[in-house]
Design an enzyme around this catalytic site. Sequence first.
Site, PDB file in Angstrom:
ATOM      1  N   SER A   1      52.146 -13.847  21.034  1.00 25.61           N
ATOM      2  CA  SER A   1      50.819 -13.659  21.633  1.00 25.61           C
ATOM      3  C   SER A   1      50.162 -14.985  21.988  1.00 25.61           C
ATOM      4  CB  SER A   1      49.907 -12.904  20.666  1.00 25.61           C
ATOM      5  OG  SER A   1      50.375 -11.593  20.449  1.00 25.61           O
TER       6      SER A   1
ATOM      7  N   HIS B   1      50.557 -10.964  26.399  1.00 24.89           N
ATOM      8  CA  HIS B   1      51.971 -10.819  26.725  1.00 24.89           C
ATOM      9  C   HIS B   1      52.073 -10.500  28.218  1.00 24.89           C
ATOM     10  CE1 HIS B   1      53.502 -10.821  22.549  1.00 24.89           C
ATOM     11  NE2 HIS B   1      52.310 -10.323  22.280  1.00 24.89           N
TER      12      HIS B   1
ATOM     13  N   HIS C   1      56.511  -3.903  21.492  1.00 21.04           N
ATOM     14  CA  HIS C   1      56.282  -3.723  20.062  1.00 21.04           C
ATOM     15  C   HIS C   1      56.490  -2.268  19.662  1.00 21.04           C
ATOM     16  CE1 HIS C   1      53.758  -7.094  21.435  1.00 21.04           C
ATOM     17  NE2 HIS C   1      53.951  -7.635  20.242  1.00 21.04           N
TER      18      HIS C   1
ATOM     19  N   TYR D   1      54.688  -0.697  17.628  1.00 24.11           N
ATOM     20  CA  TYR D   1      53.393  -0.028  17.520  1.00 24.11           C
ATOM     21  C   TYR D   1      52.899   0.511  18.858  1.00 24.11           C
ATOM     22  CZ  TYR D   1      51.223  -4.532  18.924  1.00 24.11           C
ATOM     23  OH  TYR D   1      50.861  -5.683  19.582  1.00 24.11           O
ATOM     24  N   GLU D   2      53.532   0.096  19.951  1.00 22.78           N
ATOM     25  CA  GLU D   2      53.194   0.665  21.259  1.00 22.78           C
ATOM     26  C   GLU D   2      53.885   2.001  21.496  1.00 22.78           C
ATOM     27  OE1 GLU D   2      52.970  -2.381  24.605  1.00 22.78           O
ATOM     28  OE2 GLU D   2      54.179  -3.466  23.105  1.00 22.78           O
TER      29      GLU D   2
ATOM     30  N   ALA E   1      52.691 -14.831  16.714  1.00 25.46           N
ATOM     31  CA  ALA E   1      51.427 -15.157  16.061  1.00 25.46           C
ATOM     32  C   ALA E   1      51.372 -14.343  14.770  1.00 25.46           C
ATOM     33  CB  ALA E   1      50.248 -14.824  16.961  1.00 25.46           C
TER      34      ALA E   1
ATOM     35  N   MET F   1      53.783  -8.456  13.364  1.00 23.78           N
ATOM     36  CA  MET F   1      54.117  -7.114  13.821  1.00 23.78           C
ATOM     37  C   MET F   1      55.308  -7.127  14.778  1.00 23.78           C
ATOM     38  SD  MET F   1      50.230  -5.759  14.538  1.00 23.78           S
ATOM     39  CE  MET F   1      48.917  -6.062  13.359  1.00 23.78           C
ATOM     40  N   SER F   2      56.099  -8.201  14.726  1.00 19.15           N
ATOM     41  CA  SER F   2      57.220  -8.341  15.663  1.00 19.15           C
ATOM     42  C   SER F   2      58.300  -9.210  15.035  1.00 19.15           C
ATOM     43  CB  SER F   2      56.728  -8.982  16.972  1.00 19.15           C
ATOM     44  OG  SER F   2      56.326 -10.328  16.754  1.00 19.15           O
TER      45      SER F   2
ATOM     46  N   ASN G   1      45.724 -16.841  12.126  1.00 25.30           N
ATOM     47  CA  ASN G   1      44.582 -16.542  11.261  1.00 25.30           C
ATOM     48  C   ASN G   1      45.107 -16.381   9.851  1.00 25.30           C
ATOM     49  OD1 ASN G   1      45.038 -13.664  13.057  1.00 25.30           O
ATOM     50  ND2 ASN G   1      45.398 -13.579  10.856  1.00 25.30           N
TER      51      ASN G   1
ATOM     52  N   HIS H   1      42.102  -9.449  17.564  1.00 31.99           N
ATOM     53  CA  HIS H   1      43.172  -9.945  18.419  1.00 31.99           C
ATOM     54  C   HIS H   1      42.664 -11.046  19.356  1.00 31.99           C
ATOM     55  CE1 HIS H   1      47.008  -9.922  20.435  1.00 31.99           C
ATOM     56  NE2 HIS H   1      46.452  -9.651  21.605  1.00 31.99           N
TER      57      HIS H   1
END
Length: 278
Positions: free
Chosen positions: A31, A62, A84, A86-87, A114, A208-209, A232, A244
């Site tokens: 990201s 992205h 991802h 989650y998509e 990230a 998450m990736s 973060n 985000h």
Amino acid sequence: MKPLYSIDAAARTVRDWLGGRQPTLAVILGSGLAGLTSALAEGSCLPYDRLPGFPPTGVSGHGGFLHAGRLDGLDVLVFQGRYHCYEGYAAWQVTAPVRLAAALGCRHLLVTNAAGGIAEGMSAGDFMLVSDHLNMTGINPLRGRPENPFIDLSRVYCHDFYAQLKRSLQHDGISLHSGVLAWMPGPSYETPAEISALEALGAAAVSMSTVPEAVVARVLDLSVVGLSLIANLAAGKSPTRLQHEDVLTQANQVQDDFLHLVGNLLRFWPGKTAQSNS
């Protein structure tokens, strides 16, 4: 055929587009880390929607472009944008860029992300070389696939050069850590209790990736380096609410450091020096 399952048609399209160039290294950008594409010499760009079977990317940060060019003397492919789970994609689908890179002859993969920092001493804007991972999603990209489902994952990531890389950065103001990356399903950020559990399990950062891409890269016998931007601090450690937009802001602020770090990384990656491929 569902999108991102077969990469054969996309590989034919990209071969024609490359016009005889032979990339050896692929980079998947996390990201907001698109600044690397500006460092490519002799660069060219192909939108994902021109790749058969590749849908547009759906997450801010992205862009959805495939870049080709030279980076520190190496012919590279750079995927600006990833997919991802989650998509709604299956784990096999999100690995399409890795499979495409391998089909085009790449033997090395730099996969970036990230991440939320968990380990003590981390701050937003630091980086982490991934030494290993924790798959906390309950899914695996090899499930139901014929490709060597029992692949040995005892050494997924190249990271033995961490000490050399860190020494090379000691006067540059770049904080580089090494640690275990946890893969969580998203899209919501983790709870403080989940972060505490991950910390107890040895995770230094959470994303998450990256993990499914690294697993498939090892199946395809690619050398893998994982690099996380600590965008973060994770839930329960961050003094502010996680958003985000703040991840993208942090990524934008460290673009120069990221470019410098990648250049140094390529010098020490075993078998991946510019001199050996120039």
